[in-house]
Write a protein that holds these residues in place. Sequence first.
Motif, PDB file in Angstrom:
ATOM      1  N   PHE A 114       1.641  12.443 -20.374  1.00 39.47           N
ATOM      2  CA  PHE A 114       2.192  12.182 -19.037  1.00 39.47           C
ATOM      3  C   PHE A 114       3.559  12.825 -18.770  1.00 39.47           C
ATOM      4  CE2 PHE A 114       4.347   9.305 -15.974  1.00 39.47           C
ATOM      5  CZ  PHE A 114       3.542   9.567 -14.881  1.00 39.47           C
TER       6      PHE A 114
ATOM      7  N   ASN B  24       2.414  -2.916 -12.279  1.00 43.65           N
ATOM      8  CA  ASN B  24       3.549  -3.340 -13.088  1.00 43.65           C
ATOM      9  C   ASN B  24       4.786  -2.471 -12.793  1.00 43.65           C
ATOM     10  OD1 ASN B  24       5.335  -3.881 -15.133  1.00 43.65           O
ATOM     11  ND2 ASN B  24       3.935  -3.301 -16.790  1.00 43.65           N
TER      12      ASN B  24
ATOM     13  N   SER C  75      -5.202  -1.161 -23.673  1.00 42.13           N
ATOM     14  CA  SER C  75      -5.728  -2.521 -23.848  1.00 42.13           C
ATOM     15  C   SER C  75      -6.430  -2.700 -25.190  1.00 42.13           C
ATOM     16  CB  SER C  75      -6.689  -2.858 -22.715  1.00 42.13           C
ATOM     17  OG  SER C  75      -7.827  -2.025 -22.777  1.00 42.13           O
TER      18      SER C  75
ATOM     19  N   PRO D 288      -3.520   5.718  -9.203  1.00 41.61           N
ATOM     20  CA  PRO D 288      -4.488   5.522 -10.297  1.00 41.61           C
ATOM     21  C   PRO D 288      -4.405   4.144 -10.957  1.00 41.61           C
ATOM     22  CG  PRO D 288      -3.019   7.388 -10.763  1.00 41.61           C
ATOM     23  CD  PRO D 288      -2.658   6.890  -9.428  1.00 41.61           C
ATOM     24  N   GLU D 289      -3.202   3.582 -11.072  1.00 44.81           N
ATOM     25  CA  GLU D 289      -3.101   2.256 -11.691  1.00 44.81           C
ATOM     26  C   GLU D 289      -3.749   1.194 -10.803  1.00 44.81           C
ATOM     27  OE1 GLU D 289      -1.200   0.892 -14.776  1.00 44.81           O
ATOM     28  OE2 GLU D 289      -2.099   2.823 -15.197  1.00 44.81           O
TER      29      GLU D 289
ATOM     30  N   ARG E 228      -9.421  -1.098 -19.047  1.00 49.17           N
ATOM     31  CA  ARG E 228      -8.044  -1.439 -18.670  1.00 49.17           C
ATOM     32  C   ARG E 228      -7.675  -2.842 -19.106  1.00 49.17           C
ATOM     33  NH1 ARG E 228      -6.361   1.540 -13.224  1.00 49.17           N
ATOM     34  NH2 ARG E 228      -7.814   3.270 -13.344  1.00 49.17           N
TER      35      ARG E 228
ATOM     36  N   ASN F 258       5.314  -0.635 -21.251  1.00 49.06           N
ATOM     37  CA  ASN F 258       5.128   0.043 -19.968  1.00 49.06           C
ATOM     38  C   ASN F 258       4.233   1.273 -20.048  1.00 49.06           C
ATOM     39  OD1 ASN F 258       6.812  -1.907 -19.011  1.00 49.06           O
ATOM     40  ND2 ASN F 258       8.570  -0.580 -18.741  1.00 49.06           N
TER      41      ASN F 258
ATOM     42  N   GLU G 174       9.061   2.234 -13.392  1.00 48.16           N
ATOM     43  CA  GLU G 174      10.378   2.508 -13.948  1.00 48.16           C
ATOM     44  C   GLU G 174      10.300   3.528 -15.094  1.00 48.16           C
ATOM     45  OE1 GLU G 174      12.698  -0.829 -15.691  1.00 48.16           O
ATOM     46  OE2 GLU G 174      13.354  -0.826 -13.606  1.00 48.16           O
ATOM     47  N   ALA G 175       9.293   3.360 -15.946  1.00 48.13           N
ATOM     48  CA  ALA G 175       9.130   4.293 -17.058  1.00 48.13           C
ATOM     49  C   ALA G 175       8.946   5.709 -16.523  1.00 48.13           C
ATOM     50  CB  ALA G 175       7.942   3.885 -17.918  1.00 48.13           C
ATOM     51  N   ALA G 176       8.157   5.849 -15.468  1.00 45.99           N
ATOM     52  CA  ALA G 176       7.933   7.173 -14.879  1.00 45.99           C
ATOM     53  C   ALA G 176       9.234   7.734 -14.309  1.00 45.99           C
ATOM     54  CB  ALA G 176       6.861   7.094 -13.799  1.00 45.99           C
ATOM     55  N   GLN G 177      10.008   6.860 -13.667  1.00 44.39           N
ATOM     56  CA  GLN G 177      11.302   7.309 -13.140  1.00 44.39           C
ATOM     57  C   GLN G 177      12.211   7.782 -14.270  1.00 44.39           C
ATOM     58  OE1 GLN G 177      12.220   3.735 -10.733  1.00 44.39           O
ATOM     59  NE2 GLN G 177      12.965   5.181  -9.220  1.00 44.39           N
TER      60      GLN G 177
ATOM     61  N   LEU H 128       0.702   3.383 -19.191  1.00 47.61           N
ATOM     62  CA  LEU H 128      -0.220   3.479 -18.057  1.00 47.61           C
ATOM     63  C   LEU H 128      -1.596   2.982 -18.496  1.00 47.61           C
ATOM     64  CD1 LEU H 128       0.916   7.016 -16.967  1.00 47.61           C
ATOM     65  CD2 LEU H 128       1.097   4.993 -15.532  1.00 47.61           C
ATOM     66  N   SER H 129      -2.093   1.940 -17.828  1.00 44.65           N
ATOM     67  CA  SER H 129      -3.344   1.338 -18.291  1.00 44.65           C
ATOM     68  C   SER H 129      -4.561   2.204 -17.983  1.00 44.65           C
ATOM     69  CB  SER H 129      -3.512  -0.043 -17.664  1.00 44.65           C
ATOM     70  OG  SER H 129      -3.700   0.092 -16.278  1.00 44.65           O
ATOM     71  N   HIS H 130      -4.420   3.149 -17.021  1.00 45.81           N
ATOM     72  CA  HIS H 130      -5.589   3.958 -16.676  1.00 45.81           C
ATOM     73  C   HIS H 130      -5.701   5.205 -17.542  1.00 45.81           C
ATOM     74  CE1 HIS H 130      -2.573   6.253 -14.389  1.00 45.81           C
ATOM     75  NE2 HIS H 130      -3.427   7.226 -14.369  1.00 45.81           N
TER      76      HIS H 130
ATOM     77  N   PHE I 148      10.550   0.641 -24.115  1.00 49.05           N
ATOM     78  CA  PHE I 148      10.743  -0.646 -23.446  1.00 49.05           C
ATOM     79  C   PHE I 148      10.197  -1.810 -24.272  1.00 49.05           C
ATOM     80  CE2 PHE I 148      10.173   2.808 -20.496  1.00 49.05           C
ATOM     81  CZ  PHE I 148      11.183   2.634 -19.562  1.00 49.05           C
TER      82      PHE I 148
ATOM     83  N   LEU J 205      18.897   4.509 -14.026  1.00 50.23           N
ATOM     84  CA  LEU J 205      17.925   3.613 -13.392  1.00 50.23           C
ATOM     85  C   LEU J 205      18.713   2.580 -12.595  1.00 50.23           C
ATOM     86  CD1 LEU J 205      15.174   2.891 -16.077  1.00 50.23           C
ATOM     87  CD2 LEU J 205      14.951   4.185 -13.970  1.00 50.23           C
TER      88      LEU J 205
ATOM     89  N   ARG K 136      16.937  13.511 -17.045  1.00 47.62           N
ATOM     90  CA  ARG K 136      16.145  12.372 -17.509  1.00 47.62           C
ATOM     91  C   ARG K 136      15.056  12.800 -18.485  1.00 47.62           C
ATOM     92  NH1 ARG K 136      15.387   8.800 -12.004  1.00 47.62           N
ATOM     93  NH2 ARG K 136      17.114   7.359 -12.337  1.00 47.62           N
TER      94      ARG K 136
ATOM     95  N   GLY L 157       7.418  -2.141 -14.353  1.00 50.85           N
ATOM     96  CA  GLY L 157       7.921  -1.473 -15.549  1.00 50.85           C
ATOM     97  C   GLY L 157       7.338  -0.080 -15.720  1.00 50.85           C
ATOM     98  N   VAL L 158       6.079   0.076 -15.317  1.00 54.36           N
ATOM     99  CA  VAL L 158       5.419   1.373 -15.447  1.00 54.36           C
ATOM    100  C   VAL L 158       6.037   2.385 -14.471  1.00 54.36           C
ATOM    101  CG1 VAL L 158       3.214   2.563 -15.311  1.00 54.36           C
ATOM    102  CG2 VAL L 158       3.311   0.245 -16.182  1.00 54.36           C
TER     103      VAL L 158
ATOM    104  N   LYS M   7       0.362   9.908  -9.518  1.00 53.90           N
ATOM    105  CA  LYS M   7      -0.038   9.815 -10.923  1.00 53.90           C
ATOM    106  C   LYS M   7       0.147   8.428 -11.514  1.00 53.90           C
ATOM    107  CE  LYS M   7       0.733  14.619 -12.306  1.00 53.90           C
ATOM    108  NZ  LYS M   7      -0.257  14.924 -13.344  1.00 53.90           N
ATOM    109  N   VAL M   8       0.905   7.574 -10.831  1.00 56.94           N
ATOM    110  CA  VAL M   8       1.108   6.223 -11.362  1.00 56.94           C
ATOM    111  C   VAL M   8       0.528   5.166 -10.424  1.00 56.94           C
ATOM    112  CG1 VAL M   8       2.796   4.521 -12.154  1.00 56.94           C
ATOM    113  CG2 VAL M   8       3.186   6.948 -12.606  1.00 56.94           C
TER     114      VAL M   8
END
Lengths: 256, 217
Positions: free
Chosen positions: A105, B115, A139, B139-140, B217, A92, B120-123, A94-96, A88, A54, A81, B117-118, B135-136
């Motif tokens: 995911f 965010n 949430s 939709p977010e 959310r 982190n 980054e998490a996907a990366q 995904l809120s959706h 974290f 990263l 990866r 961070g989200v 996908k991130v």
Amino acid sequence: MIKITNLTKIYNSNMGRIVALDNINLHIKKGDIFGIIGLSGAGKTTLLRCMNLLEKPTKGTIEIDGIDITKISAKQLKEIRRKIGMIFQHFNLLSHRTVYGNVAFPLEIAGVDKNKIKEKVINLLELVGLSDKINCYPSELSGGQKQRVGIARALANDPKVLLCDEPTSALDPKTTVSILELLKDINNKFGITIVLISHDLNVVKKICSNVAVIENGRIIEQGSIFEIFNNSKSDIVKNFTQNVIKSEFFEVVNIG
Amino acid sequence: MAETINLLLSSTLETLYMVFASVFIASILGIPLGVLLMVTDKGQILQNEILNKILSSIVNIFRSIPFVILLIILIPFTRFLVGKSIGTTAAIVPLSIAAIPFLGRLVETALREVNSGVIEAAQAMGASYMQIILKVLIPEALPSIISGITITAINLIGYSAMAGVIGGGGLGDLAVRYGYQRFMLDIMLYTVAILVLMVQLIQMIGDRIVKQISKYR
């Protein structure tokens, strides 16, 4: 498992050159729970983020399972990866997506087929003890539950390494203990190598077998947890052990 | 009276046609534009200073041209695209061109709120850039993107009132030709009432959708 050689990271900013990591050498064995401790700004997060690229190192090599990840193509990096899970401090998620969607995911990304995903997610949620929250959104969860989702998500592609970026710093002491126990369980069950960074020595003491202490971008000492706590050269550990001894002394006095 | 109703009805339909067609086109092109503006910015996943500067300048240029002038400047382009430069369909071209950069900026802002961070998490999971975007990021940011489309639609109702300049018809045109030029105050009032109603309705529908998708959310 992880072999870091002469790793240096330099940031060039408007304020000038900042050496974040200075010639780091580190060897983490397979199946180990390895702690990296240091104060904020010491470079521990940068070091962890280098382990899945990263953060791109300025100099040096990082070998994971015999492959130098600083020299591979973007496509290979994506593959690798998938075998390095990460959790974290702030989860982190995904809120959706629901809990199910979050754990699914990484599998979707890897192109796993739907039935396999479902089976996998159900097993993972059972492992982290969240089967009853499968259709909840992040949430609706507590911090500890969110981190459990994070852990399940990180384990989805059967990683060999789990990188933990201050995984308990946003949690209360009781939840911290339960998350650390879960990590220990996972390490026992699957033999996954865990690298955990923290500024909290209590956390490191509870779970890690080997530790490196980082200060100003340099590793100032490393060894087994026993060695470090018994004969430390670094101020951060010395201060800590003195405090622990003091508080334990007072506990004894109080009981007496 | 029947004539008035007919006039109002056909003008309302013209306005709706212009607005919805241009919102549709603006969404198809404006959302990718917003994504490009965001991901090529400094520190983002596809950082590209030159491309970002170029896109940003084009967006700023189009956003600074007053719509009445844009209508006229674009006449040759409209003729090239739809074969004619006057009429309701022809008005869709300048309306879309005005809405694309506007929505693009709104989408860019919406995506910035995601965010980091989200992402980054996907990366860290080995997601490709396309997967991160589809996908991130989108939709977010979906609730804010829907809000942006709502705002764009309402702005377009206002803009469409000027379409009369190129014979585009619609409620604005009706209000000017009958209400103002022929002193038919009642028609003027009716059109304004319909426009108010239309804005209220679009805002309400937009808010409903946003509320529905951001329920948990």
